[in-house]
Design a protein around this motif. Sequence first.
Motif, PDB file in Angstrom:
ATOM      1  N   TYR A 274       0.945  -1.091   0.231  1.00  0.00           N
ATOM      2  CA  TYR A 274       0.040  -0.073   0.069  1.00  0.00           C
ATOM      3  C   TYR A 274       0.924   1.189  -0.035  1.00  0.00           C
ATOM      4  O   TYR A 274       1.984   1.297   0.434  1.00  0.00           O
ATOM      5  CB  TYR A 274      -0.779   0.115   1.240  1.00  0.00           C
ATOM      6  N   HIS A 275       0.356   2.443  -0.564  1.00  0.00           N
ATOM      7  CA  HIS A 275       1.022   3.771  -0.236  1.00  0.00           C
ATOM      8  C   HIS A 275       0.164   4.406   0.742  1.00  0.00           C
ATOM      9  O   HIS A 275      -0.902   4.358   1.204  1.00  0.00           O
ATOM     10  CB  HIS A 275       0.630   4.587  -1.571  1.00  0.00           C
ATOM     11  N   TYR A 276       0.992   5.396   1.064  1.00  0.00           N
ATOM     12  CA  TYR A 276       0.310   6.307   2.310  1.00  0.00           C
ATOM     13  C   TYR A 276       1.071   7.429   2.347  1.00  0.00           C
ATOM     14  O   TYR A 276       2.172   7.978   1.884  1.00  0.00           O
ATOM     15  CB  TYR A 276       0.648   5.603   3.760  1.00  0.00           C
ATOM     16  N   ASN A 277       0.357   8.710   2.911  1.00  0.00           N
ATOM     17  CA  ASN A 277       0.847   9.771   3.362  1.00  0.00           C
ATOM     18  C   ASN A 277       0.577   9.847   5.004  1.00  0.00           C
ATOM     19  O   ASN A 277      -0.606   9.721   5.411  1.00  0.00           O
ATOM     20  CB  ASN A 277       0.091  10.962   2.698  1.00  0.00           C
ATOM     21  N   GLY A 278       1.654  10.340   5.709  1.00  0.00           N
ATOM     22  CA  GLY A 278       1.325  10.365   7.080  1.00  0.00           C
ATOM     23  C   GLY A 278       1.711  11.934   7.718  1.00  0.00           C
ATOM     24  O   GLY A 278       2.598  12.311   7.040  1.00  0.00           O
ATOM     25  N   THR A 279       0.572  12.363   7.954  1.00  0.00           N
ATOM     26  CA  THR A 279       0.673  13.848   8.772  1.00  0.00           C
ATOM     27  C   THR A 279       0.255  13.806  10.227  1.00  0.00           C
ATOM     28  O   THR A 279      -0.312  12.839  10.617  1.00  0.00           O
ATOM     29  CB  THR A 279      -0.317  14.753   8.036  1.00  0.00           C
ATOM     30  N   PHE A 280       0.551  14.988  11.022  1.00  0.00           N
ATOM     31  CA  PHE A 280       0.081  15.275  12.168  1.00  0.00           C
ATOM     32  C   PHE A 280      -1.333  15.995  12.156  1.00  0.00           C
ATOM     33  O   PHE A 280      -1.665  16.308  11.062  1.00  0.00           O
ATOM     34  CB  PHE A 280       1.060  15.882  13.031  1.00  0.00           C
ATOM     35  N   GLN A 281      -1.706  16.168  13.120  1.00  0.00           N
ATOM     36  CA  GLN A 281      -3.213  16.792  13.204  1.00  0.00           C
ATOM     37  C   GLN A 281      -3.187  18.294  12.827  1.00  0.00           C
ATOM     38  O   GLN A 281      -4.059  18.812  12.365  1.00  0.00           O
ATOM     39  CB  GLN A 281      -3.736  16.866  14.885  1.00  0.00           C
ATOM     40  N   ASP A 282      -2.018  18.710  12.951  1.00  0.00           N
ATOM     41  CA  ASP A 282      -1.757  20.345  12.298  1.00  0.00           C
ATOM     42  C   ASP A 282      -1.735  20.073  10.816  1.00  0.00           C
ATOM     43  O   ASP A 282      -1.521  21.305  10.142  1.00  0.00           O
ATOM     44  CB  ASP A 282      -0.734  21.178  13.131  1.00  0.00           C
ATOM     45  N   GLY A 283      -1.648  19.003  10.338  1.00  0.00           N
ATOM     46  CA  GLY A 283      -1.454  18.931   8.665  1.00  0.00           C
ATOM     47  C   GLY A 283       0.034  19.129   8.433  1.00  0.00           C
ATOM     48  O   GLY A 283       0.440  18.736   7.226  1.00  0.00           O
ATOM     49  N   SER A 284       1.128  19.054   9.180  1.00  0.00           N
ATOM     50  CA  SER A 284       2.405  18.753   8.770  1.00  0.00           C
ATOM     51  C   SER A 284       2.671  17.377   8.793  1.00  0.00           C
ATOM     52  O   SER A 284       2.128  16.504   9.297  1.00  0.00           O
ATOM     53  CB  SER A 284       3.489  19.405   9.848  1.00  0.00           C
ATOM     54  N   GLY A 285       3.479  17.228   7.704  1.00  0.00           N
ATOM     55  CA  GLY A 285       3.927  15.630   7.223  1.00  0.00           C
ATOM     56  C   GLY A 285       4.964  15.151   7.888  1.00  0.00           C
ATOM     57  O   GLY A 285       5.870  15.973   8.168  1.00  0.00           O
ATOM     58  N   PHE A 286       5.097  13.930   8.107  1.00  0.00           N
ATOM     59  CA  PHE A 286       6.239  13.171   8.544  1.00  0.00           C
ATOM     60  C   PHE A 286       6.770  12.007   7.925  1.00  0.00           C
ATOM     61  O   PHE A 286       7.755  11.691   8.110  1.00  0.00           O
ATOM     62  CB  PHE A 286       5.844  12.809  10.252  1.00  0.00           C
ATOM     63  N   ASP A 287       5.918  11.434   7.053  1.00  0.00           N
ATOM     64  CA  ASP A 287       6.397  10.422   6.026  1.00  0.00           C
ATOM     65  C   ASP A 287       5.352  10.082   5.029  1.00  0.00           C
ATOM     66  O   ASP A 287       4.362  10.477   5.201  1.00  0.00           O
ATOM     67  CB  ASP A 287       6.511   9.089   7.036  1.00  0.00           C
ATOM     68  N   THR A 288       5.952   9.682   3.936  1.00  0.00           N
ATOM     69  CA  THR A 288       5.238   9.242   2.799  1.00  0.00           C
ATOM     70  C   THR A 288       5.845   8.592   1.795  1.00  0.00           C
ATOM     71  O   THR A 288       6.999   8.397   1.458  1.00  0.00           O
ATOM     72  CB  THR A 288       4.696  10.604   1.841  1.00  0.00           C
ATOM     73  N   SER A 289       4.915   7.343   1.355  1.00  0.00           N
ATOM     74  CA  SER A 289       5.828   6.506   0.615  1.00  0.00           C
ATOM     75  C   SER A 289       5.840   6.931  -1.063  1.00  0.00           C
ATOM     76  O   SER A 289       6.486   6.490  -1.493  1.00  0.00           O
ATOM     77  CB  SER A 289       4.996   5.063   0.522  1.00  0.00           C
ATOM     78  N   TYR A 290       4.791   8.115  -1.154  1.00  0.00           N
ATOM     79  CA  TYR A 290       4.813   8.435  -2.688  1.00  0.00           C
ATOM     80  C   TYR A 290       6.158   9.073  -2.773  1.00  0.00           C
ATOM     81  O   TYR A 290       6.756   8.725  -4.082  1.00  0.00           O
ATOM     82  CB  TYR A 290       3.663   9.268  -2.810  1.00  0.00           C
ATOM     83  N   GLN A 291       6.795   9.709  -2.043  1.00  0.00           N
ATOM     84  CA  GLN A 291       8.080  10.602  -2.319  1.00  0.00           C
ATOM     85  C   GLN A 291       9.115   9.458  -2.590  1.00  0.00           C
ATOM     86  O   GLN A 291      10.083   9.682  -3.055  1.00  0.00           O
ATOM     87  CB  GLN A 291       8.122  11.526  -1.265  1.00  0.00           C
ATOM     88  N   ARG A 292       9.073   8.522  -1.543  1.00  0.00           N
ATOM     89  CA  ARG A 292      10.054   7.356  -1.836  1.00  0.00           C
ATOM     90  C   ARG A 292      10.076   6.500  -3.104  1.00  0.00           C
ATOM     91  O   ARG A 292      10.753   5.875  -3.438  1.00  0.00           O
ATOM     92  CB  ARG A 292      10.056   6.736  -0.641  1.00  0.00           C
ATOM     93  N   ASN A 293       8.561   6.654  -3.784  1.00  0.00           N
ATOM     94  CA  ASN A 293       8.339   5.813  -5.014  1.00  0.00           C
ATOM     95  C   ASN A 293       8.548   4.457  -4.673  1.00  0.00           C
ATOM     96  O   ASN A 293       8.816   3.835  -5.612  1.00  0.00           O
ATOM     97  CB  ASN A 293       9.326   6.272  -6.050  1.00  0.00           C
ATOM     98  N   SER A 294       7.845   4.118  -3.558  1.00  0.00           N
ATOM     99  CA  SER A 294       8.103   2.608  -3.120  1.00  0.00           C
ATOM    100  C   SER A 294       6.885   2.314  -2.083  1.00  0.00           C
ATOM    101  O   SER A 294       6.675   3.160  -1.310  1.00  0.00           O
ATOM    102  CB  SER A 294       9.501   2.235  -2.428  1.00  0.00           C
ATOM    103  N   THR A 295       6.515   1.336  -2.402  1.00  0.00           N
ATOM    104  CA  THR A 295       5.115   1.065  -1.477  1.00  0.00           C
ATOM    105  C   THR A 295       5.580   0.359  -0.097  1.00  0.00           C
ATOM    106  O   THR A 295       6.787   0.126   0.086  1.00  0.00           O
ATOM    107  CB  THR A 295       4.338   0.006  -2.237  1.00  0.00           C
ATOM    108  N   TYR A 296       4.725   0.278   0.911  1.00  0.00           N
ATOM    109  CA  TYR A 296       5.040  -0.187   2.140  1.00  0.00           C
ATOM    110  C   TYR A 296       4.360  -1.745   2.047  1.00  0.00           C
ATOM    111  O   TYR A 296       3.327  -1.694   1.800  1.00  0.00           O
ATOM    112  CB  TYR A 296       4.294   0.564   3.187  1.00  0.00           C
TER     113      TYR A 296
END
Length: 453
Positions: A274-296
């Motif tokens: 799967y792909h994912y975008n991970g953010t905190f409640q304030d909208g700031s990101g901490f991790d994303t598989s899309y930018q790494r161009n690889s699934t988890y």
Amino acid sequence: MESIFALIFLCVTGTHVNCSPGPLEDVVIDRYDIPRVCPREVQTGDFVRYHYNGTFTDGKKFDSSHERGAPFSGQVGLGRLITGLDRGVQGMCVNERRKVTVPPHLAYGSIGAGDVIPADTVLVFDVVLLDIWNTEDKVQTRTLSKPESCKRLVEATDFIRYHYNGTLLNDVPFDSSHSRNGTYDTYVGMGYLIKGMDEGLIGMCVGETRTIIIPPFLAYEEKGYGTVIPSQATLVFEVLMIDLFNPKDDIAVVVKEVPKTCTRKTVVGDYIRYHYNGTFQDGSGFDTSYQRNSTYNTYIGMGYVIQGMDKALQGLCIGEKRVVIVPPHLGHGENGAKGVPSSAVLHFELELLDLQKGVPDGYMFVWLGDSPDPLFPAMDLNKDLSVPLEEFTAFINIQVAEGTGRLRPGMDAGGIIKDMFNNQDRNRDGKIVAEELKLKVEEDSDKARHEEL
């Protein structure tokens, strides 16, 4: 004639011009520095803190709070100050500076004050007001900014993370979470904060900024706090709410997109991509598989991901997209993780790309039906009563291709098969013979038959 009248008027008021050498009848006030913004003026009954220099009319100093290093604190208009100062600070604003000239009969009169102030002496006080409050005061809050969407408000027993700048009422800073580069993390309404802050944080949204003004009796009272917060100080906090959850929270799942056809949904034990975008409640990101161009890639329900994600990944169709909110106790908890602070609520946007049925935890291969019986003759493809690694590999690959067996997904097939071979090659001579081959069920009567070689 008009100029003479104006001069007489100024002499009568006595505010800025010293016209008469005669005795003063009342205090003379010179407001020589007035702040542009004055939300509140001193009134009878208010408590005040102010610094002052006390001099005689010739400029000789007889007292100074600045030199003592501690401002004066007291209540106005109730006879706890000399009458002249009681009148002289009326109407003052915080940060205002004024000179108050007090005649003897409104100061120490014909008696004076010991060896310090002679009888019948005019006193001059240079005063700067630092603080003002009243026992009737309540916590004041003012919203400075607020997000358009606010799905949840801070309530008592919630755990929150927030940034703040803390100042005294006269704008002197005493603390800041920003300077420490870390949020303040705590429970609300459970006595972990000063009373005024417990009250002032209620009703905030994540992303909201508000000013909270707390009177001393709801803050640190007479004790103050160390050297940074003096006794009887009003506190002003500018708060930015970063995070909010309750220990009773479970994960929240919002399905955003589901494919028209869904032949199978994920269950515990499946191997998925799967792909994912991970953010905190304030909208700031901490991790994303899309930018790494690889699934988890992971197994579901087997502890390879955080507990909340293990739950959120169940029941998905290939191609489904969903948003998942994971509270800290189902995420990285108080310890946090790389790029994730302690006690952080996590938001994930998920997209399932692929799923494969897995094998039980701890197994490398399972039969999908009955295994050949007897097994060794089926494995001995060339019928020479000996099965080397190459022949064993060919046998397992045939089972996988024909759908009679399944290797553990997500791992190197060659490596798994080699481990299986070594598990049966008891004497480590590079081949398996009939005497060495045993099914796991023969070694452990508690396990079901037809599982792992």
